[in-house]
Design a protein around this motif. Sequence first.
Motif, mmCIF file in Angstrom:
data_model
loop_
_atom_site.group_PDB
_atom_site.id
_atom_site.type_symbol
_atom_site.label_atom_id
_atom_site.label_comp_id
_atom_site.label_asym_id
_atom_site.label_seq_id
_atom_site.Cartn_x
_atom_site.Cartn_y
_atom_site.Cartn_z
ATOM 1 N N PRO A 4 0.837 -1.212 0.000
ATOM 2 C CA PRO A 4 0.000 0.000 0.000
ATOM 3 C C PRO A 4 0.868 1.256 0.000
ATOM 4 N N PHE A 5 0.380 2.316 -0.638
ATOM 5 C CA PHE A 5 1.172 3.550 -0.712
ATOM 6 C C PHE A 5 1.293 4.198 0.660
ATOM 7 N N ARG A 6 2.559 4.500 1.048
ATOM 8 C CA ARG A 6 2.830 5.174 2.310
ATOM 9 C C ARG A 6 3.937 6.212 2.093
ATOM 10 N N LEU A 7 3.670 7.447 2.482
ATOM 11 C CA LEU A 7 4.696 8.496 2.470
ATOM 12 C C LEU A 7 4.728 9.157 3.842
ATOM 13 N N PRO A 8 5.666 8.762 4.731
ATOM 14 C CA PRO A 8 5.822 9.493 5.996
ATOM 15 C C PRO A 8 6.370 10.889 5.700
ATOM 16 N N VAL A 9 5.677 11.908 6.157
ATOM 17 C CA VAL A 9 6.063 13.288 5.846
ATOM 18 C C VAL A 9 7.259 13.682 6.700
ATOM 19 N N GLN A 10 8.335 14.040 6.026
ATOM 20 C CA GLN A 10 9.546 14.458 6.729
ATOM 21 C C GLN A 10 9.643 15.968 6.850
ATOM 22 N N TRP A 11 9.084 16.670 5.878
ATOM 23 C CA TRP A 11 9.258 18.123 5.863
ATOM 24 C C TRP A 11 8.129 18.746 5.056
ATOM 25 N N VAL A 12 7.572 19.849 5.579
ATOM 26 C CA VAL A 12 6.588 20.636 4.833
ATOM 27 C C VAL A 12 7.351 21.701 4.062
ATOM 28 N N ASN A 13 7.322 21.614 2.758
ATOM 29 C CA ASN A 13 8.127 22.460 1.874
ATOM 30 C C ASN A 13 7.284 23.649 1.406
ATOM 31 N N ARG A 14 7.601 24.834 1.923
ATOM 32 C CA ARG A 14 6.845 26.030 1.531
ATOM 33 C C ARG A 14 7.808 27.182 1.274
ATOM 34 N N PHE A 61 4.700 18.393 0.422
ATOM 35 C CA PHE A 61 4.990 17.536 1.568
ATOM 36 C C PHE A 61 6.041 16.517 1.147
ATOM 37 N N ALA A 62 7.241 16.681 1.716
ATOM 38 C CA ALA A 62 8.411 15.935 1.269
ATOM 39 C C ALA A 62 8.670 14.723 2.154
ATOM 40 N N GLY A 63 9.194 13.670 1.524
ATOM 41 C CA GLY A 63 9.563 12.465 2.255
ATOM 42 C C GLY A 63 9.984 11.380 1.294
ATOM 43 N N THR A 64 10.380 10.243 1.843
ATOM 44 C CA THR A 64 10.749 9.083 1.043
ATOM 45 C C THR A 64 9.599 8.086 1.055
ATOM 46 N N ILE A 65 9.192 7.660 -0.119
ATOM 47 C CA ILE A 65 8.070 6.730 -0.210
ATOM 48 C C ILE A 65 8.483 5.401 0.412
ATOM 49 N N SER A 94 -7.626 14.162 0.189
ATOM 50 C CA SER A 94 -7.368 15.076 -0.907
ATOM 51 C C SER A 94 -6.952 14.243 -2.120
ATOM 52 N N THR A 95 -6.400 14.924 -3.132
ATOM 53 C CA THR A 95 -5.940 14.272 -4.357
ATOM 54 C C THR A 95 -4.554 14.800 -4.697
ATOM 55 N N VAL A 96 -3.698 13.916 -5.218
ATOM 56 C CA VAL A 96 -2.345 14.326 -5.605
ATOM 57 C C VAL A 96 -2.423 15.184 -6.858
ATOM 58 N N LYS A 97 -1.879 16.380 -6.773
ATOM 59 C CA LYS A 97 -1.860 17.298 -7.912
ATOM 60 C C LYS A 97 -0.559 17.168 -8.695
ATOM 61 N N ARG A 98 0.571 17.137 -7.975
ATOM 62 C CA ARG A 98 1.880 17.041 -8.622
ATOM 63 C C ARG A 98 2.810 16.165 -7.783
ATOM 64 N N ILE A 99 3.780 15.562 -8.486
ATOM 65 C CA ILE A 99 4.870 14.858 -7.808
ATOM 66 C C ILE A 99 6.143 15.593 -8.201
ATOM 67 N N VAL A 100 6.731 16.322 -7.259
ATOM 68 C CA VAL A 100 7.833 17.236 -7.551
ATOM 69 C C VAL A 100 9.155 16.639 -7.072
ATOM 70 N N THR A 101 10.195 16.745 -7.926
ATOM 71 C CA THR A 101 11.557 16.365 -7.539
ATOM 72 C C THR A 101 12.510 17.451 -8.009
ATOM 73 N N ALA A 102 13.771 17.349 -7.627
ATOM 74 C CA ALA A 102 14.773 18.327 -8.054
ATOM 75 C C ALA A 102 14.983 18.294 -9.562
ATOM 76 N N ASP A 103 14.656 17.165 -10.198
ATOM 77 C CA ASP A 103 14.828 17.027 -11.645
ATOM 78 C C ASP A 103 13.540 17.280 -12.419
ATOM 79 N N GLY A 150 10.982 3.980 -2.293
ATOM 80 C CA GLY A 150 12.404 4.264 -2.287
ATOM 81 C C GLY A 150 12.760 5.624 -2.845
ATOM 82 N N GLN A 151 11.833 6.262 -3.565
ATOM 83 C CA GLN A 151 12.115 7.572 -4.130
ATOM 84 C C GLN A 151 11.774 8.679 -3.131
ATOM 85 N N SER A 152 12.606 9.728 -3.138
ATOM 86 C CA SER A 152 12.343 10.908 -2.316
ATOM 87 C C SER A 152 11.632 11.940 -3.186
ATOM 88 N N VAL A 153 10.449 12.327 -2.777
ATOM 89 C CA VAL A 153 9.621 13.224 -3.591
ATOM 90 C C VAL A 153 8.927 14.249 -2.705
#
Length: 636
Positions: free
Chosen positions: A242-252, A260-264, A284-293, A302-305
Amino acid sequence: MAHVSDLIAQDIGAYLKQHEHKSLLRFITCGSVDDGKSTLIGRLLYESKMLFEDQLAALEADSKKVGTQGGDLDFALLVDGLAAEREQGITIDVAYRFFSTDRRKFIVADTPGHEQYTRNMVTGASTADLAIILVDARHGVQTQTRRHSYLVSLIGIKRVVVAINKMDLVGHSEATYQRILDDYRAFAAQLGLEDIVAIPMSALRGDNITAPSEQMGWYHGPTLMGYLETVEVDQKRRLQGPFRLPVQWVNRPNLDFRGFAGTIASGVIEPGAPVRVQPSGRTSTVKRIVTADGDLPRAIAGQSVTLVLEDEVDISRGDVISHKDAPAEVADQFEATLVWMQDEPMMPGRAYLLKTATRTVTATVTEIRHKVNVNTLEHLAAKQLALNEIAQVKLSLDRPIAFDPYESVRETGGFILIDRLSNATIGAGMLRFALRRSHNIHMQHVDVDKAARGAMKGQKPCVLWFTGLSGAGKSTLANQIEKRLSAQGRHTYLLDGDNVRHGLNKDLGFTEADRVENIRRVAEVAKLMVDAGLIVLTAFISPFRAERRMARSLMEDGEFIEIFVDTPIAVTEERDPKGLYKKARRGEIKNFTGIDSPYEAPENAEIRIDTSDRSIDQCVDELMLRLRERGVLLAD
């Protein structure tokens, strides 16, 4: 020349690109002392061409100096880095090593074999996909073989390589190999270990490490390196989870972006997917998946997003974002498996910090259901846990958290316990399931609160926590202070050590574990009385700092006033109003504080007073003045 340089740069770039996309296998080596774990890892490093010339030269020189392998290279010296290990010939720490082949990258943890280093082995196994359990062919399955196999199953490692080592010392006997394998499989079946590959080998001679052994033509299975290069990495399970993303940091970074940043930890996510934030339960609903690239059309375990949601949802560090249709569970009481990692024993009732994923909360072990003899798998009764012991326990947290059973998602089901004062990691464990009552018990809102009750009584609710040795004057001072407060019209209640043990705590003795539980109960009662708007006075030896910190943590800032009655033991023993010191000196009373049980003096008590050279009235006058100066007592 420039053309040649370009070609070289292209070759290097292609080589790096090739290595970048190799899969990674994390594995652990374990087994009894001197089964050859360090030698095996050294051999793997040597065979994978991961050593520099100076390392090889040093290895050759050290091998001659040590002289334990009859002139052959002593590969264990590559791994046993601590001086104590070199001197004793054993591994006492977890040594992590990196190596790679043309097909795969590896991280290996070489863990201790001695029983007293069980905690190190658990640390090394916590991130492993596979375990290599070495068995000395001369000795067969040993106690530590069973111990480490149990720990491997406990951590949740499914794949096991039984490396039957030192076959050269038993004449490469197939019968010996088969007997050991049969013994191991019989024990492993009790643990539920099924994915087992057995390989006969000699780590020192290189038999069946990278090439088939000419000495063991009867063996037709894979070499160790061949198996490690081809075994399926346990990424598939994480992707299917199941999808799990523990939130490590609120990016504003600005008013136009909130992510909401973290490693999946588990599963897959795409823009448009419905999600649930826990423990709040908002959706809610996911609008975007943002990375440095740049933005991604899909992200996996395993990805940090950074996730950007369609709605303005209140999310903080420690929350878990789950798929809406398969959310994590939420609870504050659990059944858990705990491995204790501190010299000081764990006792129920003490408060610790618990960290799981990115959430840190206060936790208490409320009950030890049983500890496990990992050599026999026998369940034993216990009131406390010593270093390296493992137990099934009940945990109570100060707030609900989102979690998954450890068997489902390691990242949201595993936890560590942290000492509140030193911040040292003192335990590690796995959440098994929520206790049913935690789903049915909720805090009930009340309209008349503590502030209202205190205002009605014209006072500031608080706890005056008197601590000190027996005979220091705690009960006498607390009684006199209460009389003064009562004469001023204050609303009070005195909880005295002896009186409480006649009722609420009459089932408790004076062992260290019972003393911890005694203070835990008193602290909870005091909290309720403070909530009722009272000034609560407690007169208990309360010898351990950990329990006094726990009591303080239950109160709001300024509500807990620690009063250390710092009367020297020579004075308290001379007074001996109840004759307890004399009995303790004669051995008639065990676990007596100050004699054969420790008293941990407060380090930062709000008030300190010594009753040895002043009358009680003088001490009470000083205490009343100090309490008023601190704003504890309202003006008359």
